[in-house]
Design a protein around this motif. Structure first.
Motif, mmCIF file in Angstrom:
data_model
loop_
_atom_site.group_PDB
_atom_site.id
_atom_site.type_symbol
_atom_site.label_atom_id
_atom_site.label_comp_id
_atom_site.label_asym_id
_atom_site.label_seq_id
_atom_site.Cartn_x
_atom_site.Cartn_y
_atom_site.Cartn_z
ATOM 1 N N MET A 234 0.814 -1.215 0.000
ATOM 2 C CA MET A 234 0.000 0.000 0.000
ATOM 3 C C MET A 234 0.854 1.275 0.000
ATOM 4 N N LEU A 235 2.156 1.135 0.231
ATOM 5 C CA LEU A 235 3.025 2.297 0.320
ATOM 6 C C LEU A 235 3.530 2.697 -1.060
ATOM 7 N N ARG A 236 3.512 3.987 -1.328
ATOM 8 C CA ARG A 236 3.950 4.510 -2.621
ATOM 9 C C ARG A 236 5.281 5.236 -2.452
ATOM 10 N N GLY A 237 6.262 4.890 -3.288
ATOM 11 C CA GLY A 237 7.568 5.526 -3.216
ATOM 12 C C GLY A 237 7.908 6.262 -4.490
ATOM 13 N N ALA A 238 8.754 7.290 -4.370
ATOM 14 C CA ALA A 238 9.226 8.050 -5.521
ATOM 15 C C ALA A 238 10.443 8.861 -5.088
ATOM 16 N N ALA A 239 11.179 9.355 -6.079
ATOM 17 C CA ALA A 239 12.325 10.212 -5.782
ATOM 18 C C ALA A 239 11.851 11.512 -5.155
ATOM 19 N N ALA A 240 12.677 12.060 -4.290
ATOM 20 C CA ALA A 240 12.344 13.321 -3.617
ATOM 21 C C ALA A 240 12.481 14.492 -4.584
ATOM 22 N N PRO A 241 11.698 15.542 -4.392
ATOM 23 C CA PRO A 241 11.865 16.746 -5.210
ATOM 24 C C PRO A 241 13.177 17.445 -4.884
ATOM 25 N N ALA A 242 13.510 18.439 -5.688
ATOM 26 C CA ALA A 242 14.804 19.106 -5.570
ATOM 27 C C ALA A 242 14.975 19.844 -4.251
ATOM 28 N N ASP A 243 13.867 20.212 -3.608
ATOM 29 C CA ASP A 243 13.969 21.002 -2.382
ATOM 30 C C ASP A 243 13.968 20.138 -1.126
ATOM 31 N N ARG A 244 14.389 18.883 -1.253
ATOM 32 C CA ARG A 244 14.507 17.996 -0.105
ATOM 33 C C ARG A 244 15.968 17.599 0.083
ATOM 34 N N PRO A 245 16.405 17.346 1.331
ATOM 35 C CA PRO A 245 17.748 16.800 1.554
ATOM 36 C C PRO A 245 17.813 15.383 1.012
ATOM 37 N N ARG A 246 18.989 14.932 0.641
ATOM 38 C CA ARG A 246 19.131 13.598 0.063
ATOM 39 C C ARG A 246 19.861 12.641 1.008
ATOM 40 N N HIS A 247 21.150 12.510 0.851
ATOM 41 C CA HIS A 247 21.921 11.487 1.565
ATOM 42 C C HIS A 247 22.377 12.055 2.905
ATOM 43 N N CYS A 248 21.568 11.839 3.954
ATOM 44 C CA CYS A 248 21.838 12.442 5.262
ATOM 45 C C CYS A 248 21.956 11.429 6.399
ATOM 46 N N PRO A 249 22.528 10.243 6.173
ATOM 47 C CA PRO A 249 22.788 9.389 7.339
ATOM 48 C C PRO A 249 23.865 10.038 8.203
ATOM 49 N N LEU A 250 23.756 9.860 9.500
ATOM 50 C CA LEU A 250 24.708 10.453 10.432
ATOM 51 C C LEU A 250 25.768 9.440 10.854
ATOM 52 N N ASP A 251 27.016 9.864 10.833
ATOM 53 C CA ASP A 251 28.100 9.065 11.400
ATOM 54 C C ASP A 251 28.129 9.359 12.900
ATOM 55 N N SER A 252 27.653 8.415 13.693
ATOM 56 C CA SER A 252 27.559 8.598 15.139
ATOM 57 C C SER A 252 28.684 7.894 15.886
ATOM 58 N N GLY A 253 29.780 7.620 15.179
ATOM 59 C CA GLY A 253 30.889 6.905 15.795
ATOM 60 C C GLY A 253 31.495 7.639 16.973
ATOM 61 N N LEU A 254 31.646 8.960 16.858
ATOM 62 C CA LEU A 254 32.220 9.729 17.959
ATOM 63 C C LEU A 254 31.318 9.662 19.183
ATOM 64 N N ALA A 255 30.017 9.837 18.967
ATOM 65 C CA ALA A 255 29.077 9.771 20.092
ATOM 66 C C ALA A 255 29.117 8.415 20.771
ATOM 67 N N GLN A 256 29.197 7.339 19.958
ATOM 68 C CA GLN A 256 29.151 6.014 20.561
ATOM 69 C C GLN A 256 30.344 5.753 21.466
ATOM 70 N N THR A 257 31.485 6.416 21.195
ATOM 71 C CA THR A 257 32.639 6.262 22.082
ATOM 72 C C THR A 257 32.416 6.936 23.421
ATOM 73 N N ARG A 258 31.459 7.852 23.502
ATOM 74 C CA ARG A 258 31.192 8.586 24.742
ATOM 75 C C ARG A 258 29.995 8.031 25.504
ATOM 76 N N LEU A 259 29.306 7.065 24.925
ATOM 77 C CA LEU A 259 28.031 6.607 25.478
ATOM 78 C C LEU A 259 28.062 5.143 25.890
ATOM 79 N N ARG A 260 27.371 4.839 26.988
ATOM 80 C CA ARG A 260 27.056 3.448 27.315
ATOM 81 C C ARG A 260 25.849 2.989 26.509
ATOM 82 N N THR A 261 24.920 3.897 26.242
ATOM 83 C CA THR A 261 23.731 3.576 25.456
ATOM 84 C C THR A 261 24.130 3.169 24.055
ATOM 85 N N ARG A 262 23.617 2.039 23.589
ATOM 86 C CA ARG A 262 23.892 1.590 22.225
ATOM 87 C C ARG A 262 22.877 2.203 21.278
ATOM 88 N N LEU A 263 23.371 2.820 20.232
ATOM 89 C CA LEU A 263 22.507 3.500 19.272
ATOM 90 C C LEU A 263 22.072 2.481 18.205
#
Length: 272
Positions: A234-263
């Motif tokens: 039921m889900l419909r997918g398509a490419a984002a329009p030009a006014d949207r951010p694209r490849h925005c995964p976060l590198d959380s490696g630095l944070a994970q070295t400071r945290l006991r909580t696993r992300l």
């Protein structure tokens, strides 16, 4: 017991922080624009912010309050964050400001690191980028936690992102889920636990705290719907329009070295 002030206490993230605070060793005080259970505070009012911070006398502040849309978003998100930052500095309180991956354009091909160029392409992203500028100017010691889409996961109340996916699967909403907007969705309790840990630490500047998986909006919606036993077809997918951010995964490696909580990543969350 140290005292922690949480702005935006009734929000999806604010509620999680307030609920987890006592077990993490904090005495909790929350604020809201209008809510009978919390201290009334409009962060756009600098004098009111100073008054509340002086009255509460917190050891630390986690600033989650924000406005997603509308004409007031810049005043709430940017000016409000500056007011909180200035009051925290004057009071000698540690500040953890919650920022967003929406400050990036996502025009690269790798996970985003703390030193990457800030270039928002949405109105909301512009308000959060301006908030970081305001916080750094008012309180250079503040920590700015850049995070991503919030999820609850199975057995938890759904976030707005999850609720939208479920409504689309039930045919209640007509939604296009972008196939090329990649984000690092994070479980809200994981983020709350991380924020509480960081509130007890030293160190300022930006820090990326996202989930372990980089997923498109469509992939995230499919995980949500599949875990609920609904039809992902039921889900419909398509490419984002030009006014949207694209490849925005976060590198959380630095944070994970400071945290006991696993992300954890969204795939692990929805696998149960």
């Amino acid at each position: 017991m140290p005292r922690l002030l949480v702005t935006g206490a009734p929000g999806f993230l604010g509620r999680a922080v307030v609920a987890a605070g006592p077990a993490a060793g904090w005495e909790m005080v929350g604020t809201a624009l209008t809510h009978p259970d919390w201290v009334a505070l409009d962060v756009r009012d600098a004098a009111a912010v100073v008054g509340v911070v002086d009255a509460v006398a917190p050891d630390a502040i986690i600033h989650t309050a924000y406005r997603q849309h509308g004409e007031e978003a810049m005043a709430v998100n940017a000016a409000g964050a500056g007011h909180i930052a200035a009051a925290a500095r004057t009071a000698g309180a540690r500040l953890v400001h919650v920022s967003s991956d929406a400050i990036f354009a996502g025009d690269g091909d790798r996970a985003l690191r703390e030193g990457d160029i800030v270039r928002p392409v949405t109105a909301y992203g512009a308000t959060k980028a301006a908030a970081e500028v305001a916080v750094e100017a008012a309180n250079p010691a503040a920590l700015m936690v850049r995070t991503s889409l919030l999820i609850g996961g199975p057995g938890h109340a759904p976030s707005p992102h999850e609720a939208l996916a479920l409504a689309a699967a039930r045919g209640e909403e007509q939604v296009t889920f972008f196939t090329d907007e990649i984000r690092s969705a994070i479980q809200v309790d994981d983020l709350a636990a991380a924020l509480l840990e960081l509130a007890a630490q030293d160190g300022g500047g930006p820090l990326h705290v996202g989930g372990a998986d980089g997923l498109s909006r469509l992939e995230l919606a499919q995980l949500v719907v599949g875990a609920a036993g609904l039809d992902v077809g039921m889900l419909r997918g398509a490419a984002a329009p030009a006014d949207r951010p694209r490849h925005c995964p976060l590198d959380s490696g630095l944070a994970q070295t400071r945290l006991r909580t696993r992300l954890r990543g969204a795939r692990e969350i929805y696998a149960g």
